[in-house]
Design a protein around this motif. Structure first.
Motif, mmCIF file in Angstrom:
data_model
loop_
_atom_site.group_PDB
_atom_site.id
_atom_site.type_symbol
_atom_site.label_atom_id
_atom_site.label_comp_id
_atom_site.label_asym_id
_atom_site.label_seq_id
_atom_site.Cartn_x
_atom_site.Cartn_y
_atom_site.Cartn_z
ATOM 1 N N HIS A 53 25.616 6.523 77.865
ATOM 2 C CA HIS A 53 26.737 5.624 77.565
ATOM 3 C C HIS A 53 27.336 5.441 78.865
ATOM 4 O O HIS A 53 27.778 4.953 79.824
ATOM 5 N N ARG A 54 27.590 6.871 79.408
ATOM 6 C CA ARG A 54 28.934 6.950 80.777
ATOM 7 C C ARG A 54 27.379 7.055 81.687
ATOM 8 O O ARG A 54 28.196 6.431 82.971
ATOM 9 N N GLN A 57 27.305 3.169 82.525
ATOM 10 C CA GLN A 57 28.169 2.499 82.455
ATOM 11 C C GLN A 57 28.882 3.627 83.844
ATOM 12 O O GLN A 57 29.024 2.310 85.122
ATOM 13 N N VAL A 78 21.450 -4.284 80.396
ATOM 14 C CA VAL A 78 22.550 -3.506 79.768
ATOM 15 C C VAL A 78 23.662 -4.455 80.368
ATOM 16 O O VAL A 78 24.113 -4.907 81.264
ATOM 17 N N SER A 80 27.553 -4.418 79.009
ATOM 18 C CA SER A 80 29.059 -3.730 79.499
ATOM 19 C C SER A 80 30.319 -4.580 79.722
ATOM 20 O O SER A 80 31.317 -4.072 79.797
ATOM 21 N N PRO A 374 27.436 5.005 70.623
ATOM 22 C CA PRO A 374 28.096 4.412 71.704
ATOM 23 C C PRO A 374 27.344 3.355 72.636
ATOM 24 O O PRO A 374 27.852 2.222 72.734
ATOM 25 N N LEU A 375 25.605 3.379 72.628
ATOM 26 C CA LEU A 375 25.402 1.756 72.584
ATOM 27 C C LEU A 375 24.241 1.117 71.356
ATOM 28 O O LEU A 375 24.134 1.911 70.069
ATOM 29 N N LEU A 399 20.278 -3.547 76.045
ATOM 30 C CA LEU A 399 21.322 -2.616 75.431
ATOM 31 C C LEU A 399 23.475 -3.498 76.148
ATOM 32 O O LEU A 399 23.221 -3.364 76.350
ATOM 33 N N ASN A 401 26.628 -1.781 75.521
ATOM 34 C CA ASN A 401 27.758 -0.526 75.847
ATOM 35 C C ASN A 401 28.151 -1.017 75.182
ATOM 36 O O ASN A 401 29.832 -1.091 75.716
ATOM 37 N N TRP A 403 30.825 1.610 73.641
ATOM 38 C CA TRP A 403 31.393 2.550 74.501
ATOM 39 C C TRP A 403 32.182 2.416 75.683
ATOM 40 O O TRP A 403 33.362 2.272 75.859
ATOM 41 N N ALA A 404 31.159 1.513 76.663
ATOM 42 C CA ALA A 404 31.900 0.652 78.075
ATOM 43 C C ALA A 404 33.173 -0.291 77.926
ATOM 44 O O ALA A 404 34.512 0.022 78.332
#
Length: 509
Positions: A53-54, A57, A78, A80, A374-375, A399, A401, A403-404
């Motif tokens: 996840h990082r 991001q 992805v 975000s 997180p994802l 996906l 994200n 978390w982001a």
């Protein structure tokens, strides 16, 4: 012989080159999301590092909130940003309701027939209906209230016994992760089959099975991530990456034997009751047997409940406690709310949860900073669509994200700080800024149960005990690896029973 190999390599190179040109020609006709340059065949796989996840991001920060990648042969987008996530779960909700077919689901989720892995269609809709209306409905949850209340009481009692052993009635050092995992696992197992599988209060005859079950569940969690063969299928026939496929097959066999034993035990119990007449459905297995589901579907549903409802709840409570230990003023505020609303003569219960806004804000803020997924579970497009103004071809893995999104400085003020008050009024918020359980038709069906378990346990921990950090340093909030983003180091804390709770509550437990 040498000439033959030269011919084969030449033909293979030509084929890959033609495929690359074909893909390039198709891509040039579409407005695909931006992304970094990719390598032939493997795409961007070498860019994806733990924690994923990082990594995603950082790529999104560079290329935009709708990012195009290629994982081997599989196109990936992805997402975000809240606006792009909203498009995914509203206008494109049906188009993106599918799940990509993964090796772990095929081997360990009964051929991708579980509610979490099944493709969108009649079978999935039937499982969703069963889960929402029969297994996790408010009526069913009310019926299992005593189970959750007893398990929370056992958690409190174990901590009380540990604290009582401290010299001079002071603080005792306690390890929290194993206790929280016992709590969440036992709640799910008792709702599923009526049996406890963790802790000291289990039948001696079940101890061996419980030990084997704990080990196989742990291994299946470790193997449930994506496999390189999911993205490079041609190599799967030649290479078993780190023996993962073999380990999946072995773990699935061991799990299947234990789960089948649970079903057979419930089936036998039903036949013995009332001289063989049908009995009222009390557990999840009872309900699914009475509905006529096959044993494989029932076993798959048990695995889904365990994987979605145990580590996630335990991790959320552990993160929340870690944050509160680093912010004792917020813990005091939550305790004052509990004393005011619940009092000191009884343990906080599920009926009190909606009257505790400070507690709910703490949980929501913990979920924002450390979402258990997180994802979000991957989606797959069943036809061409658009997200954020970009084309998303059919068969693309999506996906989101979370978390982001939940740490985006464009969305949240001071996003990395723990500020529960920012979550005031977020209940029912549809801005797609906070989505730890997903959104849309494939959102987590157990979100209501998770909130009940986390709220009840956290309320009891704050209400019954005083807490301090082990040392002067703040609790380490580093993330570990895994699907549920656990703390890197299990939480240890200093625990002491509150004098005002001893006589009326703790002594009676």
């Amino acid at each position: 012989m040498e000439d033959a190999w030269v011919y084969i390599l030449s033909a293979a190179s030509s084929l890959f080159f033609l495929l690359f040109l074909f893909k390039l020609q198709r891509s040039s006709k579409r407005n695909l999301p931006p992304g970094p340059p990719s390598l032939p065949i493997i795409g961007h796989l070498l860019l994806v590092k733990e924690p994923v996840h990082r990594t995603l991001q950082s790529l999104s920060d560079r290329y935009g909130p709708v990012l195009s990648l290629s994982f081997g042969s599989r196109p990936v987008v992805v997402v975000s940003s809240p606006s792009a996530a909203e498009e995914c779960f509203t206008r494109n909700d049906i188009v993106l309701a599918n799940r990509p077919c993964m090796l772990a689901g095929k081997i360990m989720a009964y051929g991708n027939t579980t509610i979490g892995t099944a493709p969108y269609g009649p079978h999935w809709r039937n499982l969703r209906r069963l889960t929402a209306l029969e297994l996790l409905s408010p009526h069913r949850l009310a019926g299992s209230l005593a189970v959750r209340r007893e398990e929370v009481g056992l958690l409190v009692r174990s901590l009380h016994e540990a604290a009582a052993s401290a010299r001079g009635g002071g603080f005792a050092r306690v390890e929290m992760r194993s206790r929280l995992q016992e709590l969440s696992f036992n709640i799910i197992m008792r709702m599923v089959s009526g049996k406890r599988y963790f802790g000291s209060a289990i039948d001696a005859g079940d101890a061996e099975v419980a030990g084997r079950f704990r080990e196989v569940i742990k291994e299946m969690f470790e193997l449930s991530g994506t496999d390189p063969g999911d993205f490079l299928p041609a190599l799967r026939k030649v290479v078993d990456f780190k023996g993962r496929e073999r380990r999946m097959v072995e773990a699935a066999k061991r799990s299947d034997a234990i789960l089948q034993g649970l079903i057979d035990e419930v089936r036998s119990r039903r036949r013995r009751s009332d001289g063989g007449r049908e009995v009222e459905s009390k557990t999840m297995i009872d309900t699914m047997l009475s509905e006529g589901y096959s044993d494989d579907i029932i076993k798959g549903h048990i695995m889904t409940m365990l994987s979605a409802g145990t580590d996630t709840s335990a991790a959320t409570i552990e993160w929340a406690m870690s944050l509160l230990l680093n912010h004792p003023d917020i813990m005091k505020k939550a305790r004052a709310e509990l004393d005011d609303v619940v009092g000191r003569d009884r343990l906080a219960g599920e009926v009190d949860i909606h009257k505790l806004p400070c507690l709910q804000n703490i949980i929501n803020e913990a979920l924002r900073l450390f979402p258990p997924g997180p994802l979000l579970v991957p989606h797959e497009s069943t036809e061409d669509c658009t997200v954020g103004g970009f084309d998303v071809p059919r068969g693309t893995m999506i996906l989101v994200n979370a978390w982001a999104i939940q740490r985006d400085p464009k969305v949240w003020d001071d996003p990395t700080s723990f500020k529960p008050e920012r979550c005031e009024g977020l209940e029912g918020d549809h801005s797609y800024r906070l989505l730890p359980f997903g959104m849309g038709r494939r959102s987590c069906a157990g979100a209501g149960l998770a909130n009940i378990v986390v709220s009840s346990a956290l309320a009891a921990l704050i209400q019954c005990f005083e807490w301090e950090r082990v040392g002067e340093e703040p609790v380490d909030l580093s993330e570990g690896t895994g699907l549920t983003m656990p703390k890197r180091e299990p939480l240890e804390a200093m625990c002491k029973a509150r004098e005002c709770m001893n006589a009326n509550v703790l002594a009676q437990l």
